[in-house]
Scaffold this motif. Structure first.
Motif, PDB file in Angstrom:
ATOM      1  N   GLN A 154       0.904  -1.062  -0.005  1.00 16.88           N
ATOM      2  CA  GLN A 154       0.010  -0.230  -0.030  1.00 16.88           C
ATOM      3  C   GLN A 154       0.768   1.325  -0.179  1.00 16.88           C
ATOM      4  O   GLN A 154       0.612   2.212   0.743  1.00 16.88           O
ATOM      5  CB  GLN A 154      -1.012   0.008   1.132  1.00 16.88           C
ATOM      6  N   GLY A 155       2.004   1.322  -0.969  1.00 15.28           N
ATOM      7  CA  GLY A 155       2.828   2.326  -1.027  1.00 15.28           C
ATOM      8  C   GLY A 155       3.945   2.616  -0.061  1.00 15.28           C
ATOM      9  O   GLY A 155       4.905   3.466  -0.039  1.00 15.28           O
ATOM     10  N   LYS A 156       3.991   1.818   1.213  1.00 11.50           N
ATOM     11  CA  LYS A 156       5.090   1.693   2.029  1.00 11.50           C
ATOM     12  C   LYS A 156       5.922   0.849   2.019  1.00 11.50           C
ATOM     13  O   LYS A 156       5.659  -0.554   1.743  1.00 11.50           O
ATOM     14  CB  LYS A 156       4.133   1.866   3.476  1.00 11.50           C
ATOM     15  N   THR A 157       7.025   1.008   1.987  1.00 14.23           N
ATOM     16  CA  THR A 157       8.291   0.479   2.119  1.00 14.23           C
ATOM     17  C   THR A 157       8.354  -0.601   3.310  1.00 14.23           C
ATOM     18  O   THR A 157       8.813   0.154   4.465  1.00 14.23           O
ATOM     19  CB  THR A 157       9.548   0.989   1.925  1.00 14.23           C
ATOM     20  N   LEU A 180       5.366  -2.501  11.848  1.00 15.54           N
ATOM     21  CA  LEU A 180       5.674  -4.114  11.113  1.00 15.54           C
ATOM     22  C   LEU A 180       4.935  -4.981  11.845  1.00 15.54           C
ATOM     23  O   LEU A 180       4.374  -5.847  11.007  1.00 15.54           O
ATOM     24  CB  LEU A 180       7.230  -4.340  11.340  1.00 15.54           C
ATOM     25  N   THR A 181       4.795  -4.951  13.221  1.00 20.59           N
ATOM     26  CA  THR A 181       3.898  -5.912  13.667  1.00 20.59           C
ATOM     27  C   THR A 181       2.363  -5.809  13.208  1.00 20.59           C
ATOM     28  O   THR A 181       1.600  -6.846  12.978  1.00 20.59           O
ATOM     29  CB  THR A 181       3.724  -5.700  15.404  1.00 20.59           C
ATOM     30  N   HIS A 182       1.717  -4.655  13.110  1.00 22.65           N
ATOM     31  CA  HIS A 182       0.671  -4.178  12.770  1.00 22.65           C
ATOM     32  C   HIS A 182       0.497  -4.703  11.512  1.00 22.65           C
ATOM     33  O   HIS A 182      -0.768  -5.283  11.051  1.00 22.65           O
ATOM     34  CB  HIS A 182       0.075  -2.507  12.815  1.00 22.65           C
ATOM     35  N   TYR A 183       1.407  -4.499  10.411  1.00 21.24           N
ATOM     36  CA  TYR A 183       1.198  -5.061   8.998  1.00 21.24           C
ATOM     37  C   TYR A 183       1.139  -6.648   8.966  1.00 21.24           C
ATOM     38  O   TYR A 183       0.229  -7.108   8.408  1.00 21.24           O
ATOM     39  CB  TYR A 183       2.783  -4.578   8.427  1.00 21.24           C
TER      40      TYR A 183
END
Length: 202
Positions: free
Chosen positions: A27-30, A39-42
């Motif tokens: 979603q546009g984020k590296t 990162l945990t949320h991802y």
């Protein structure tokens, strides 16, 4: 083939490993620039991960292992539905070591599905299973791919040809070829792919 970078790529997509070069974007984020909390949320929001070595919690029963996945989601799937769909209802109070390899792998998939992920990552999900258990897992994946995006790492060419819509062929850290499975296996564009498929590799 083994050692070509398949699992490494899966771990990078999952935010477990960091790439030496290049980027993975969601979603546009590296991913590599995300803080640990993000990162945990991802991982919790987008991914369900099925590891090659199961990674089940040995002192928890089937139901409790699924609950671990449910706790990570704000909108988890119904546990009874998962147990029924994956054929684990009658085993709900068993510990992982009381299950067959195929049942343990189905439990791993149930735990991954519990968070209602957008993408399911599977690392060699049938490598330690007998042919009948392998077939059952493949049948399950064929059902699930109508609802989820699934990325599966396998060194089993027959398995890839049976269940994948698209196939990528990796060799020594390089993605040699990628395309619709029927094209990669039927009309490979790269001679290295053709040699591997036909058994002339090496």
């Amino acid at each position: 083939p083994s050692g070509s970078g398949k699992s490494t790529l899966l771990n990078i997509i999952g935010g477990i490993d960091q790439p030496n070069s290049g980027t993975i974007m969601i979603q546009g984020k590296t991913i590599s620039t995300l803080k640990e909390k993000d990162l945990t949320h991802y991982r919790r929001k987008h991914l369900g991960y099925v590891f090659q070595m199961y990674n089940l919690i040995s002192h928890l029963n089937v139901e409790q292992n699924i609950d671990v996945g449910k706790y990570l989601s704000k909108n988890p799937l119904d546990k009874e539905e998962l147990l029924q769909t994956l054929g684990l209802k009658e085993h709900r109070y068993k510990q992982p070591n009381q299950l067959s390899g195929g049942q343990q792998q189905r439990l791993c998939i149930a735990r991954a599905l519990a968070v209602q992920p957008e993408v399911i990552l599977l690392d060699e999900p049938t490598s330690a299973l007998d042919p009948i258990s392998t077939l059952k897992i493949e049948e399950l994946l064929l059902q699930l791919k109508d609802q989820y995006t699934i990325a599966i790492v396998t060194h089993n060419m027959q398995q890839a040809s049976r269940i994948a819509d698209y196939t990528a062929f990796f060799l020594v850290g390089e993605m040699v070829e990628y395309g619709p499975t029927k094209d990669v296996f039927g009309m490979p564009k790269d001679k290295r792919t053709e040699d591997y498929i036909t058994g002339r590799f090496g």
